[in-house]
Scaffold this motif. Structure first.
Motif, PDB file in Angstrom:
ATOM      1  N   ILE A 123       0.847  -1.202   0.000  1.00 47.65           N
ATOM      2  CA  ILE A 123       0.000   0.000   0.000  1.00 47.65           C
ATOM      3  C   ILE A 123       0.880   1.249   0.000  1.00 47.65           C
ATOM      4  O   ILE A 123       0.625   2.210  -0.746  1.00 47.65           O
ATOM      5  CB  ILE A 123      -0.946  -0.020   1.218  1.00 47.65           C
TER       6      ILE A 123
ATOM      7  N   GLU B  58       2.456   1.563  -3.515  1.00 42.89           N
ATOM      8  CA  GLU B  58       1.543   2.044  -4.550  1.00 42.89           C
ATOM      9  C   GLU B  58       1.184   3.509  -4.339  1.00 42.89           C
ATOM     10  O   GLU B  58       1.068   4.284  -5.306  1.00 42.89           O
ATOM     11  CB  GLU B  58       0.270   1.189  -4.562  1.00 42.89           C
ATOM     12  N   ALA B  59       1.004   3.911  -3.086  1.00 42.51           N
ATOM     13  CA  ALA B  59       0.671   5.308  -2.817  1.00 42.51           C
ATOM     14  C   ALA B  59       1.804   6.237  -3.257  1.00 42.51           C
ATOM     15  O   ALA B  59       1.569   7.299  -3.841  1.00 42.51           O
ATOM     16  CB  ALA B  59       0.374   5.487  -1.330  1.00 42.51           C
TER      17      ALA B  59
ATOM     18  N   ASN C 263       1.759   6.568  -6.981  1.00 36.15           N
ATOM     19  CA  ASN C 263       0.731   7.517  -7.422  1.00 36.15           C
ATOM     20  C   ASN C 263       1.184   8.958  -7.224  1.00 36.15           C
ATOM     21  O   ASN C 263       0.876   9.839  -8.043  1.00 36.15           O
ATOM     22  CB  ASN C 263      -0.571   7.253  -6.657  1.00 36.15           C
TER      23      ASN C 263
ATOM     24  N   SER D 289      -9.737  12.576  -4.480  1.00 37.15           N
ATOM     25  CA  SER D 289     -10.429  11.410  -3.930  1.00 37.15           C
ATOM     26  C   SER D 289     -11.339  10.729  -4.917  1.00 37.15           C
ATOM     27  O   SER D 289     -11.817   9.639  -4.670  1.00 37.15           O
ATOM     28  CB  SER D 289     -11.239  11.816  -2.694  1.00 37.15           C
TER      29      SER D 289
ATOM     30  N   SER E  52     -10.503   6.963  -8.385  1.00 40.91           N
ATOM     31  CA  SER E  52     -10.433   5.644  -7.741  1.00 40.91           C
ATOM     32  C   SER E  52     -10.718   4.511  -8.700  1.00 40.91           C
ATOM     33  O   SER E  52     -11.065   3.428  -8.288  1.00 40.91           O
ATOM     34  CB  SER E  52     -11.439   5.577  -6.584  1.00 40.91           C
TER      35      SER E  52
ATOM     36  N   LEU F  82      -5.402   2.089  -6.940  1.00 43.15           N
ATOM     37  CA  LEU F  82      -6.313   2.259  -5.805  1.00 43.15           C
ATOM     38  C   LEU F  82      -7.215   1.039  -5.620  1.00 43.15           C
ATOM     39  O   LEU F  82      -7.532   0.661  -4.492  1.00 43.15           O
ATOM     40  CB  LEU F  82      -7.164   3.515  -5.999  1.00 43.15           C
TER      41      LEU F  82
ATOM     42  N   MET G  69      -5.167  -1.457  -3.760  1.00 39.03           N
ATOM     43  CA  MET G  69      -5.050  -1.096  -2.346  1.00 39.03           C
ATOM     44  C   MET G  69      -6.331  -1.431  -1.586  1.00 39.03           C
ATOM     45  O   MET G  69      -6.290  -1.968  -0.471  1.00 39.03           O
ATOM     46  CB  MET G  69      -4.716   0.393  -2.214  1.00 39.03           C
ATOM     47  N   HIS G  70      -7.483  -1.109  -2.192  1.00 40.88           N
ATOM     48  CA  HIS G  70      -8.770  -1.450  -1.558  1.00 40.88           C
ATOM     49  C   HIS G  70      -8.883  -2.958  -1.354  1.00 40.88           C
ATOM     50  O   HIS G  70      -9.337  -3.419  -0.297  1.00 40.88           O
ATOM     51  CB  HIS G  70      -9.929  -0.940  -2.421  1.00 40.88           C
TER      52      HIS G  70
ATOM     53  N   THR H   9      -9.627   7.914   1.362  1.00 33.93           N
ATOM     54  CA  THR H   9      -8.801   8.831   0.578  1.00 33.93           C
ATOM     55  C   THR H   9      -9.451  10.200   0.618  1.00 33.93           C
ATOM     56  O   THR H   9     -10.672  10.323   0.754  1.00 33.93           O
ATOM     57  CB  THR H   9      -8.674   8.366  -0.879  1.00 33.93           C
TER      58      THR H   9
ATOM     59  N   VAL I   8      -3.883   9.029   1.600  1.00 36.65           N
ATOM     60  CA  VAL I   8      -4.422   7.665   1.622  1.00 36.65           C
ATOM     61  C   VAL I   8      -4.248   7.138   3.033  1.00 36.65           C
ATOM     62  O   VAL I   8      -3.126   7.152   3.570  1.00 36.65           O
ATOM     63  CB  VAL I   8      -3.691   6.745   0.612  1.00 36.65           C
TER      64      VAL I   8
END
Length: 354
Positions: free
Chosen positions: A271, A274-275, A278, A312, A315, A320, A323-324, A336, A346
Motif C-alpha cells: 500500500i 503504490e501510494a 501515485n 479522492s 479511484s 487504488l 489497495m482497496h 482517501t 491515503v
C-alpha cells in the motif's frame, strides 16, 4: 446385458409348462417386448415401466397361473428410482407399499392365492426402488462434491490471479514510474549524470528481479528464487525514488512496534509502495509523508502529499483498486481525501486479529 438377461430369464420361465403353443408364443412375444424396452430405461424410465406393467397384465390374463412378477419389473422400477422425476418416484414407491400392505392384509384374511400373486410383485418393486434411491443419492452426493471442489479450485485460482496481478502492478508500476521520473528529470536538466543513470539501471534490475521471481512461481520452476517477501522494515527504501526525483520524503513510525502477520505486513508495504507511485505519477508534489502507526488492535498507514494532481474521485485505476482489495482481505477500511499538507492522502487501517 440386462436386455439379454431378461429375455433368457423369461424364456426359461416357460420351461416345464403345459400351455398351448399359441399361449407359449404369446407369452414369449411379451417377454421379448419386456426385454427390448429395457434398452431405453435410462432415457425413458416411466414409459418403460408402463410398458413392462402392461405386458405383465396381459401375460397374467393369458396365463393366470403364472407368477405375475418378472426381472423386467425390478429393472424398470430401479430405472425410475435412479433416473425418473421426483413425483414419478413417489408414485412408484407408494404403489409398492400399497401392494405389500394389501397382500399382507389378504394373507391375514386367508386369501392366500391373491396374496401370493401380489406380494412378490410388491416386494420386488419396493426393493428395486430402495436400491435405486440409494444409487441416486450417492450419485447426487458425488456430483455435488465434485462441483464444490471445482468451485473451490476456481475460486483459489481467481484469488491467486488477483494476488499476482496486484504484485505485478505494485512492483512494476512503482519501479518503472521512478525510472521514468528520473529519466525525465535528467532530460529537463539537460544532462545525463552518472548518478541518475545508475539509479535508473538499479531500478530496472530490481524490476527484472521481481518479475523473474513472480514468473518463476507461476512456472513452478525448481530453480525459481524464493526470496523473502518485503516487510515494513524496508519501507524506508520505498522513499528513495521520491527523494531522487527531488521530493522531500519522510517516514514516521509511532506506537509500540511489534511483530505482525507476514501477509498483513506485506499488504501494508505494498500500500505504501503504490501510494508513493501515485504521488510520483500524478500528484505534482514536492513533499510526501508516510506515517506507520502501531495501534493496540490495528496497523494504520497514512501517506500524504502536498501535490495537486490527485483527488479522492480518482479511484478507478488498478492502483487504488489493488489497495482497496488488500485492505478488504483483512476486514479493514481505507479512506482517501485531502491531506493536512494540502494535497492528497491515503489512510489504510488493517485490523490485528487476536
Amino acid at each position: 446385458m440386462i436386455v439379454v438377461f431378461n429375455f433368457i430369464a423369461g424364456a426359461l420361465s416357460l420351461l416345464g409348462t403345459f400351455y398351448r403353443h399359441s399361449v407359449i408364443a404369446a407369452v414369449l412375444f411379451l417377454v421379448v417386448v419386456q426385454a427390448a424396452v429395457l434398452f431405453w430405461r435410462r432415457t425413458q424410465p416411466i414409459a418403460v415401466l408402463l410398458v413392462v406393467i402392461v405386458t405383465m397384465i396381459v401375460a397374467f390374463a393369458i396365463a393366470p397361473d403364472r407368477e405375475p412378477s418378472s426381472p423386467a419389473l425390478a429393472f424398470a422400477v430401479y430405472a425410475v428410482s435412479v433416473y425418473g422425476p421426483g413425483r414419478a418416484r413417489l408414485v412408484v414407491v407408494g404403489a409398492a407399499i400399497v401392494m405389500v400392505v394389501v397382500a399382507v392384509a389378504l394373507l391375514l384374511l386367508n386369501d392366500f392365492d391373491t396374496s401370493r400373486k401380489l406380494l412378490p410383485a410388491g416386494v420386488v418393486t419396493l426393493i428395486a426402488w430402495v436400491i435405486g434411491d440409494y444409487i441416486r443419492s450417492r450419485r447426487t452426493f458425488f456430483s455435488e462434491l465434485v462441483a464444490r471442489h471445482q468451485k473451490e479450485r476456481e475460486q483459489a485460482a481467481e484469488e491467486e490471479r488477483l494476488r499476482i496481478a496486484r504484485e505485478l502492478h505494485d512492483v512494476v508500476a512503482h519501479n518503472v514510474s521512478a525510472m521514468a521520473i528520473q529519466a525525465g528529470a535528467a532530460r529537463v536538466s539537460g544532462s545525463s549524470s552518472a548518478e541518475a543513470l545508475e539509479s535508473i539501471e538499479a531500478g530496472a534490475r530490481a524490476t527484472l528481479a521481481e518479475l523473474n521471481r513472480l514468473l518463476g512461481v507461476l512456472r513452478k520452476s525448481p530453480g525459481a528464487p524464493l526470496a523473502p517477501q518485503p516487510a515494513l522494515d524496508e519501507a524506508e527504501a520505498l522513499l528513495k525514488p521520491a527523494r531522487e526525483a527531488g521530493l522531500e520524503a519522510t517516514l514516521k513510525v509511532t506506537g509500540e512496534k511489534r511483530p505482525l502477520p507476514s501477509a498483513l505486513e506485506l499488504s501494508a508495504y505494498r500500500i505504501i509502495q503504490e501510494a508513493i507511485t501515485n504521488v510520483l505519477k500524478h500528484a505534482n508534489a514536492s513533499r510526501v509523508e508516510v506515517v506507520v502507526e502501531y495501534q493496540p488492535d490495528a496497523l494504520l498507514v497514512t501517506i500524504s502529499d502536498n501535490g495537486t494532481g490527485g483527488n479522492s474521485t480518482e479511484s478507478t485505476g488498478h492502483g487504488l483498486i489493488g489497495m482497496h482489495e488488500r485492505v478488504e482481505l483483512f476486514g479493514g477500511e481505507m479512506k482517501t481525501g485531502s491531506s493536512s499538507l494540502g494535497g492528497f492522502t491515503v489512510r489504510a487501517k488493517l485490523p490485528l486479529k487476536s
